[in-house]
Design an enzyme around this catalytic site. Sequence first.
Site, PDB file in Angstrom:
ATOM      1  N   ASP A   1       0.872  -1.193   0.000  1.00  0.00           N
ATOM      2  CA  ASP A   1       0.000   0.000   0.000  1.00  0.00           C
ATOM      3  C   ASP A   1       0.899   1.231   0.000  1.00  0.00           C
ATOM      4  O   ASP A   1       2.078   1.147   0.346  1.00  0.00           O
ATOM      5  CB  ASP A   1      -0.915   0.010   1.229  1.00  0.00           C
ATOM      6  N   SER A   2       0.294   2.360  -0.380  1.00  0.00           N
ATOM      7  CA  SER A   2       1.037   3.617  -0.321  1.00  0.00           C
ATOM      8  C   SER A   2       1.431   3.933   1.129  1.00  0.00           C
ATOM      9  O   SER A   2       2.373   4.673   1.363  1.00  0.00           O
ATOM     10  CB  SER A   2       0.170   4.744  -0.868  1.00  0.00           C
TER      11      SER A   2
ATOM     12  N   CYS B   1      -4.275  -1.556  -2.200  1.00  0.00           N
ATOM     13  CA  CYS B   1      -4.401  -0.126  -2.449  1.00  0.00           C
ATOM     14  C   CYS B   1      -5.272   0.025  -3.689  1.00  0.00           C
ATOM     15  O   CYS B   1      -4.889  -0.423  -4.773  1.00  0.00           O
ATOM     16  CB  CYS B   1      -3.005   0.448  -2.698  1.00  0.00           C
TER      17      CYS B   1
ATOM     18  N   GLU C   1      -2.823   9.174   7.828  1.00  0.00           N
ATOM     19  CA  GLU C   1      -1.362   8.960   7.847  1.00  0.00           C
ATOM     20  C   GLU C   1      -0.704   9.799   8.943  1.00  0.00           C
ATOM     21  O   GLU C   1       0.261   9.378   9.559  1.00  0.00           O
ATOM     22  CB  GLU C   1      -0.743   9.313   6.480  1.00  0.00           C
TER      23      GLU C   1
ATOM     24  N   CYS D   1     -11.128   2.559  -0.578  1.00  0.00           N
ATOM     25  CA  CYS D   1      -9.740   2.918  -0.256  1.00  0.00           C
ATOM     26  C   CYS D   1      -9.422   2.154   1.010  1.00  0.00           C
ATOM     27  O   CYS D   1     -10.225   2.158   1.956  1.00  0.00           O
ATOM     28  CB  CYS D   1      -9.614   4.425  -0.024  1.00  0.00           C
TER      29      CYS D   1
ATOM     30  N   HIS E   1      -7.536   2.661   3.367  1.00  0.00           N
ATOM     31  CA  HIS E   1      -7.426   3.458   4.607  1.00  0.00           C
ATOM     32  C   HIS E   1      -8.798   3.625   5.286  1.00  0.00           C
ATOM     33  O   HIS E   1      -8.859   3.818   6.496  1.00  0.00           O
ATOM     34  CB  HIS E   1      -6.890   4.861   4.305  1.00  0.00           C
TER      35      HIS E   1
HETATM   36  N1  DGL Z   1      -4.994   3.121   0.623  1.00  0.00           N
HETATM   37  C1  DGL Z   1      -4.928   3.483  -0.735  1.00  0.00           C
HETATM   38  C2  DGL Z   1      -6.178   3.115  -1.489  1.00  0.00           C
HETATM   39  O1  DGL Z   1      -6.736   2.082  -1.204  1.00  0.00           O
HETATM   40  C3  DGL Z   1      -4.270   4.738  -1.177  1.00  0.00           C
HETATM   41  C4  DGL Z   1      -4.456   5.975  -0.482  1.00  0.00           C
HETATM   42  C5  DGL Z   1      -3.533   7.060  -0.994  1.00  0.00           C
HETATM   43  O2  DGL Z   1      -2.319   6.885  -0.926  1.00  0.00           O
HETATM   44  O3  DGL Z   1      -4.068   8.083  -1.454  1.00  0.00           O
HETATM   45  O4  DGL Z   1      -6.592   3.791  -2.391  1.00  0.00           O
END
Ligand code: DGL
Length: 269
Positions: free
Chosen positions: A7-8, A70, A162, A194, A196
């Site tokens: 993931d990012s 992600c 984050e 997402c 997150h």
């Molecule tokens: N958690 C990621 C997603 O599922 C990326 C969030 C990001 O870095 O903007 O899209």
Amino acid sequence: MAVGIFDSGLGGLTVLNAAQKHLPDVDFLYYADNAHAPYGVRNADDIYQLTRKAVQDLWARGCNLVILACNTASAAALRRMQEEGVPEGKRVLGVFVPLIEALTERQWGDNSPPREVAVKHVALFATPATVSSRAFQRELAFRAIGVDVEAQACGGVVDAIEEGDMILAEALVRSHVDALKRKMPEPQAAILGCTHYPLMADAFQKALGQDVQVFSQGDLVAESLGDYLQRHPNMLGDGAGGFVTTGKPSFVSDRATQFLRRQIAFEAA
Ligand code: DGL
């Protein structure tokens, strides 16, 4: 014997956590590109370059299979990586398909033509890059007809998570849900598109109301991964598990420990 999870940043921990519960005998190597997060405000080429670099690193560390935990990377980079060809014996998979299969009540890998499904009005919450890619709508159209999708780009939520500013993240979730409801007053289902966002699942559910079925990816991806590994045991790879980050390991470890409520120690990638 480790499966790579990318993931990012910290969002993919929601997928990792579910995968570890579902598959206790499998080791996972988690790669967080915190130095370049958030991805959701970057352009598609940038996301592709960053994702490819991280996936190649996980392959080089012995993972045969890498899960892009992600949505932004799955939307902007997965197809291009697969079309360009992956090395022999290696695979990279995304997180959209298990979610859409659940929404459309399909068995894994059911590739029959699109059909009518029970749910007709779906709210999609995702990063700006995922929303503008329309990848979710494209995958859905392969499987279902007559589903109205209203997408809401949730700017700022990933940055707040984050940074560990959960009060800001919650306020942003409420305002994004309000914005969505102005466009679609009565969604039947909501997709947390997402990885997150499951960390804010209660805030989404509260703002949407208890009648809205909220889908998030952790368990769905974990179950589909279990099914995949049963069919492809050689994809377990030969690397060791662990946590690596391109960011500051101590900061990232603290955040991850707070989210997963257990000690997590990241090392520098
Ligand atoms: N958690 C990621 C997603 O599922 C990326 C969030 C990001 O870095 O903007 O899209």
